[in-house]
Each structure stands twice: as C-alpha cells, then as structure tokens.
Design a protein around this motif. Structure first.
Motif, PDB file in Angstrom:
ATOM      1  N   ALA A 142       2.536  -6.038  -5.370  1.00  0.00           N
ATOM      2  CA  ALA A 142       3.454  -5.463  -4.381  1.00  0.00           C
ATOM      3  C   ALA A 142       3.916  -6.490  -3.375  1.00  0.00           C
ATOM      4  CB  ALA A 142       2.767  -4.310  -3.654  1.00  0.00           C
ATOM      5  N   GLY A 202      -7.778   3.953   4.788  1.00  0.00           N
ATOM      6  CA  GLY A 202      -8.098   4.426   3.436  1.00  0.00           C
ATOM      7  C   GLY A 202      -6.954   5.264   2.891  1.00  0.00           C
ATOM      8  N   HIS A 243      -2.864   4.793   9.311  1.00  0.00           N
ATOM      9  CA  HIS A 243      -3.916   5.470   8.554  1.00  0.00           C
ATOM     10  C   HIS A 243      -5.047   4.503   8.226  1.00  0.00           C
ATOM     11  CE1 HIS A 243      -1.971   2.988   5.686  1.00  0.00           C
ATOM     12  NE2 HIS A 243      -2.716   3.412   4.665  1.00  0.00           N
ATOM     13  N   TRP A 293      -6.787  -8.571   0.602  1.00  0.00           N
ATOM     14  CA  TRP A 293      -5.949  -8.171   1.744  1.00  0.00           C
ATOM     15  C   TRP A 293      -6.031  -6.653   1.907  1.00  0.00           C
ATOM     16  CZ3 TRP A 293      -4.130 -11.585   5.050  1.00  0.00           C
ATOM     17  CH2 TRP A 293      -3.882 -12.886   4.633  1.00  0.00           C
TER      18      TRP A 293
HETATM   19  P1  NAP Z   1      -1.991   0.930   2.368  1.00  0.00           P
HETATM   20  O1  NAP Z   1      -2.955   2.053   2.236  1.00  0.00           O
HETATM   21  O2  NAP Z   1      -0.941   0.994   3.416  1.00  0.00           O
HETATM   22  O3  NAP Z   1      -2.892  -0.367   2.585  1.00  0.00           O
HETATM   23  C1  NAP Z   1      -2.317  -1.654   2.687  1.00  0.00           C
HETATM   24  C2  NAP Z   1      -3.049  -2.466   3.748  1.00  0.00           C
HETATM   25  O4  NAP Z   1      -2.534  -3.789   3.705  1.00  0.00           O
HETATM   26  C3  NAP Z   1      -2.785  -1.983   5.159  1.00  0.00           C
HETATM   27  O5  NAP Z   1      -3.666  -0.971   5.526  1.00  0.00           O
HETATM   28  C4  NAP Z   1      -3.010  -3.260   5.964  1.00  0.00           C
HETATM   29  O6  NAP Z   1      -4.405  -3.389   6.264  1.00  0.00           O
HETATM   30  C5  NAP Z   1      -2.644  -4.363   4.988  1.00  0.00           C
HETATM   31  N1  NAP Z   1      -1.347  -4.938   5.344  1.00  0.00           N
HETATM   32  C6  NAP Z   1      -0.167  -4.280   5.490  1.00  0.00           C
HETATM   33  N2  NAP Z   1       0.791  -5.134   5.873  1.00  0.00           N
HETATM   34  C7  NAP Z   1       0.194  -6.354   5.981  1.00  0.00           C
HETATM   35  C8  NAP Z   1       0.652  -7.644   6.364  1.00  0.00           C
HETATM   36  N3  NAP Z   1       1.930  -7.872   6.711  1.00  0.00           N
HETATM   37  N4  NAP Z   1      -0.241  -8.648   6.375  1.00  0.00           N
HETATM   38  C9  NAP Z   1      -1.529  -8.454   6.027  1.00  0.00           C
HETATM   39  N5  NAP Z   1      -2.033  -7.253   5.673  1.00  0.00           N
HETATM   40  C10 NAP Z   1      -1.167  -6.221   5.647  1.00  0.00           C
HETATM   41  O7  NAP Z   1      -1.205   0.690   1.029  1.00  0.00           O
HETATM   42  P2  NAP Z   1      -1.760   0.588  -0.461  1.00  0.00           P
HETATM   43  O8  NAP Z   1      -1.799   1.925  -1.058  1.00  0.00           O
HETATM   44  O9  NAP Z   1      -2.969  -0.253  -0.472  1.00  0.00           O
HETATM   45  O10 NAP Z   1      -0.547  -0.189  -1.134  1.00  0.00           O
HETATM   46  C11 NAP Z   1      -0.213  -1.498  -0.698  1.00  0.00           C
HETATM   47  C12 NAP Z   1       1.084  -1.942  -1.378  1.00  0.00           C
HETATM   48  O11 NAP Z   1       0.865  -1.949  -2.785  1.00  0.00           O
HETATM   49  C13 NAP Z   1       2.275  -1.003  -1.150  1.00  0.00           C
HETATM   50  O12 NAP Z   1       3.443  -1.789  -1.018  1.00  0.00           O
HETATM   51  C14 NAP Z   1       2.346  -0.175  -2.418  1.00  0.00           C
HETATM   52  O13 NAP Z   1       3.649   0.303  -2.686  1.00  0.00           O
HETATM   53  C15 NAP Z   1       1.875  -1.189  -3.438  1.00  0.00           C
HETATM   54  N6  NAP Z   1       1.272  -0.615  -4.643  1.00  0.00           N
HETATM   55  C16 NAP Z   1       1.732  -1.060  -5.850  1.00  0.00           C
HETATM   56  C17 NAP Z   1       1.185  -0.550  -6.995  1.00  0.00           C
HETATM   57  C18 NAP Z   1       1.673  -0.988  -8.335  1.00  0.00           C
HETATM   58  O14 NAP Z   1       1.281  -0.422  -9.333  1.00  0.00           O
HETATM   59  N7  NAP Z   1       2.525  -1.967  -8.442  1.00  0.00           N
HETATM   60  C19 NAP Z   1       0.163   0.396  -6.926  1.00  0.00           C
HETATM   61  C20 NAP Z   1      -0.320   0.783  -5.669  1.00  0.00           C
HETATM   62  C21 NAP Z   1       0.261   0.260  -4.532  1.00  0.00           C
HETATM   63  P3  NAP Z   1      -4.923  -4.026   7.640  1.00  0.00           P
HETATM   64  O15 NAP Z   1      -3.912  -3.644   8.694  1.00  0.00           O
HETATM   65  O16 NAP Z   1      -6.265  -3.434   7.864  1.00  0.00           O
HETATM   66  O17 NAP Z   1      -4.980  -5.513   7.403  1.00  0.00           O
END
Ligand code: NAP
Length: 448
Positions: free
Chosen positions: A341, A412, A410, A234
């Motif tokens: 997450a 990446g 954004h 995802w």
């Molecule tokens: P990001 O840069 O915002 O990327 C997440 C991507 O997920 C978005 O660009 C979007 O891509 C997709 N997305 C968002 N909402 C969605 C939905 N409802 N349905 C389907 N796809 C969706 O964020 P990230 O840095 O990858 O982090 C993602 C999540 O992981 C955050 O909640 C963050 O807090 C968490 N996280 C947790 C940890 C941990 O250690 N537990 C570490 C890092 C991040 P598209 O729009 O292109 O589909």
C-alpha cells in the motif's frame, strides 16, 4: 413470500439448526452502507483530509443482493472497517464506480454489480442463508468468516496463485454487495469456518488484514520469513501491523514495531514485541520539503540497529511515500521490503544505489489467495492469532467508523455490528476462549 430480517436475526441468535435457516424466507430489502454514483464528484477540489466519509456513506435499505451460480448469501452478524472503505467513501484515488462499470462489462452476472449504489465492506462474519447452483461445500446454517479475494478462476492465469488471475477483484471494493450490510452476497470460495471461540465482531476482523499480513510475511509469495529474521513493522498496532506482529512472534522472528503513541508502545511490549519505536516521540521527519533527509534515515537506521545489533531482514511497508525511502535505506544487505500500500502517497522516491548495491529486493503484495487466507484463518481458529479489536460501531454509524480510520484516530481494528444486536455474542467454544482470555483481555484493555 418476503420474510423479515428480524426472523433471521432471531433464528441465528437462538442457535437454530441449518434446516430452519434453509427454510426461511428472505426479505426483499436489507439495510446496507453504500456510496452513491450521483455523489461521486461531491468532493471535487477538496483535499484528502477534508473528504468526509460521514457525508458520503449512507445507511439505508437496498434490494436484497441477487444470487447466482457458485454464490452464497450471508446473514452478516458483524463486519469491520478497512482502509479500502475509506478510499471508496472519499472517492480517491478513483471512484469505485469505475471498478463496477468495468466489472459490469464482463457479462450478465457481473452486470448485476454495476448499480447506482455501491455497498461497501470487505470483511464479514455471519451465517450462510442460501447457496446458488454449484455450491457443494457450504450450506445454510454454516457459521463463516469471509475473505475478500473475489475470483472465479475461469482463466488460466490464476491457477498457481489466484491473485494473478486477470479478473481477480477485492470484494466490497471492486465488487458490489459487500460486508457492511445485513445480508451480503459472496462467492462460495470466499468462505472459511468462523473461529468458534471468537465473538462475531472479532471474527469479522480477520479476513482482509490478517490474510494480507500472512501473505506479505509468511507466504512464499511474500517475504517468506524465517526464524530469527528481524522484521521492521510500520503501524505495528494498526489493522495490518497488529497481525504482522503476531505472525512474526509466532514464527520465531524478531519484530521491531513502529507506532505513534505511548499506549501503543506499551501494548506492543505486553504482547511480546520488545523493540518498539515511537515515531512521534522520536520526531522522525524523513522529508524536508520535497527532499528526503538522509541524516534522518541514518538516525532511524541507527536506532533500529541499536536493538539487536543488525539491520532488518524484512521491512513490512504500507505507509508509502512518507516512509518508503527510509524503508529501502534501513533494510539489511540482501533484505526485502514487502509493500502492499501507499497510504501517504503512491509516488515513492528512494535512492536506488542503496537497493542495487546492497542486493535488496522490493516485493509487491496484494491481499492473499484462498489457500493463504485459509491458513491465516486456521491460525485464528486454533487460537494462535487474535484480532486487536478496539471498538465496534452499529451499522448506522459506518460513516463515523470510516472517519476514525481515515484520520488515524483508531487503534487496531474497528468492528461494525450488522445483525448482532450487541458485542460479545457468537462464542461457541468457551474452553478455547478461556485458554486465550489473557490475550483477549489485554487487547480489550488497550481499547479502553
Ligand atoms: P490502519 O489500521 O490505518 O493502520 C495503519 C497504521 O500505519 C496507522 O495506524 C499508523 O500507525 C501507520 N501510519 C499511517 N500513516 C503513516 C505514515 N505517514 N508514516 C508512518 N506510519 C503511518 O490501516 P491498515 O488496515 O493497516 O492498512 C494500511 C494500508 O494498507 C492502507 O492504505 C490500506 O488500504 C492498505 N491495505 C492494502 C491491502 C492490500 O491487499 N493491498 C490490504 C490491507 C490494507 P501509527 O500512527 O501508530 O504509526
């Protein structure tokens, strides 16, 4: 005598040796991006979407972070925005001052963190300025990246895997003195060598999301991916997903990326991800009001199966409530859903019959231990992994950068220039950079 931040910046930009850096006087105050305790209720009654990091993230001078045993102060050349900066700045699901208060109760050294401001940021690339008692592996002048596993390992629980330590925290989220500042304070066991072919801002994007993706996919603590595994990713060009695609490709897996726009589909094709789903163009709607739509799950599963003729061995989950039911449904019999997450909501619903009858497993994963972060950093150091950095912002615009991530505007990673006056600085190994220039330029084109 208090020194000036300009002297430190000049020494680093001029490539001054460690002895010169060790001899420099540090300033009494530095610029930093922080939220304020007296504003933690400012968004009460306001929806998730309407909470605006531009209103809550301040960039002003704060006192120089104090230095204690096993700690280092780092001149931060660049940092990066992570979703946890969004959570902190919108005070959801809880105010991070609650974390600082809990941390502060552990003892005198931790009490330093419980302040009326919280300096955010869980990523940094920079130069070690000074070290506290007990630090022997790092010295002033070392060029470093920082990972955010903040743990002292005094307890027994974490000695197989430091993420299991009961006092493990995420630096800059559950601790103070994070990376979005001119000088940050870290534990020495957060440091890793900066990849010599990367700019400061590229290196600053590695710590949090690359390590998290590594643990989720590659590590035995996560899904333990093997050659030939089909991995549904995802947000495949997002912070986590951009690294996940590279780990799957490098490890001989078969990625199936899910994204939400045509240019993201094209980027994935260019980096070698053959199978990509544009979730917006396909119009997937897994929820119909408060019920999940099984017909949509089946349509999604059918599309994934059409690529390779099989269901995913691993689903790389983080959107949460919106997608989790579908993720459990589409995973192969015996497959794994690995989740770190719940961006769209943490109360997940899934039909458990599809899990138990098909012997699927859900694995919870959270950041990475030092070894995993080090291995992820090593792959970047050797040039096998590169961040998809789309844009940088000056420190003073940290709120705007967090706003972009909050609203998925954004692509990446977004970098933050702290002491680096411009992009493109910090490269020491031009030959290695030249060897990976195609990939670097590809990512740059995506950013334009
Ligand atoms: P990001 O840069 O915002 O990327 C997440 C991507 O997920 C978005 O660009 C979007 O891509 C997709 N997305 C968002 N909402 C969605 C939905 N409802 N349905 C389907 N796809 C969706 O964020 P990230 O840095 O990858 O982090 C993602 C999540 O992981 C955050 O909640 C963050 O807090 C968490 N996280 C947790 C940890 C941990 O250690 N537990 C570490 C890092 C991040 P598209 O729009 O292109 O589909």
């Amino acid at each position: 005598m208090a020194g000036s931040i300009e002297t430190i910046r000049s020494l680093i930009l001029d490539g001054a040796p460690g002895e010169d850096i060790a001899g420099v006087d540090l300033p009494e105050a530095v610029e930093a991006a922080f939220v304020r305790r007296d504003e933690q209720e400012m968004f009460e009654g306001i929806s998730f979407e309407e909470r605006d990091p531009r209103k809550s993230l301040h960039v002003e001078e704060v006192p120089l972070p104090p230095l204690g045993p096993n700690e280092c102060r780092i001149a931060v050349m660049a940092s990066a925005v992570n979703f946890n900066t969004v959570w902190t700045s919108i005070f959801q699901p809880v105010s991070t001052f609650a974390f600082l208060e809990r941390f502060g109760r552990e003892g005198d050294l931790s009490a330093r963190h419980n302040l009326d401001y919280h300096v955010v940021g869980s990523d940094a690339a920079g130069v070690v300025l000074d070290t506290g008692p007990g630090v022997t592996r790092w010295k002033p002048g070392d060029r470093v990246t920082v990972h955010c596993n903040y743990v002292d390992m005094e307890g027994h629980e974490g000695h197989d895997d430091s993420m299991l330590d009961t006092r493990q925290r995420i630096w800059g989220f559950e601790s103070n003195f994070g990376g979005m500042a001119q000088i940050a304070m870290v534990k020495s066991n957060q440091l890793m060598p900066k990849p010599r072919h990367m700019t400061w801002e590229e290196a600053a994007c590695l710590g949090l999301v690359s390590s998290t993706s590594y643990r989720m996919l590659v590590s035995r603590n996560g899904a333990g991916m093997k050659q030939g595994d089909i991995v549904l990713i995802w947000g495949a060009t997002g912070g986590l997903g951009g690294f996940a695609c590279q780990y799957v490709l490098n490890g001989g897996g078969i990625p199936v990326g899910v994204v939400s726009s045509r240019d993201k589909v094209e980027l994935l094709h260019e980096i070698g991800v053959e199978h990509v789903i544009d979730r917006k163009a396909e119009g997937y709607a897994f929820w119909d009001g408060d019920r999940q739509d099984m017909a949509e799950f089946r349509r999604f599963g059918k599309q994934i199966r059409s690529f390779v003729g099989e269901d995913p061995d691993i689903v790389f989950e983080h959107p949460g409530r919106q997608t989790f039911g579908a993720s459990v449904f589409v995973a192969k019999k015996g497959g794994i859903v690995v989740t770190c997450a719940s961006t769209s909501g943490y109360r997940h619903e899934y039909d458990n019959r599809y899990l138990w009858m098909n012997l699927k497993r859900i694995i919870g994963s959270h950041f990475a231990n030092y070894k995993e972060a080090w291995e992820a950093n090593r792959l970047a150091y050797l040039g096998h992994i590169h961040p998809i950095l789309s844009k940088t912002y000056p420190l003073v615009e940290s709120g705007e950068a967090a706003y972009q991530v909050h609203h998925n505007l954004h692509k990446g990673k977004l970098g933050i220039l702290c002491l680096a006056p411009e992009e493109g600085l910090g490269v020491e190994d031009e030959d290695l950079r030249a060897r990976h220039l195609d990939k670097i330029n590809l990512f740059k084109r995506f950013s334009d």
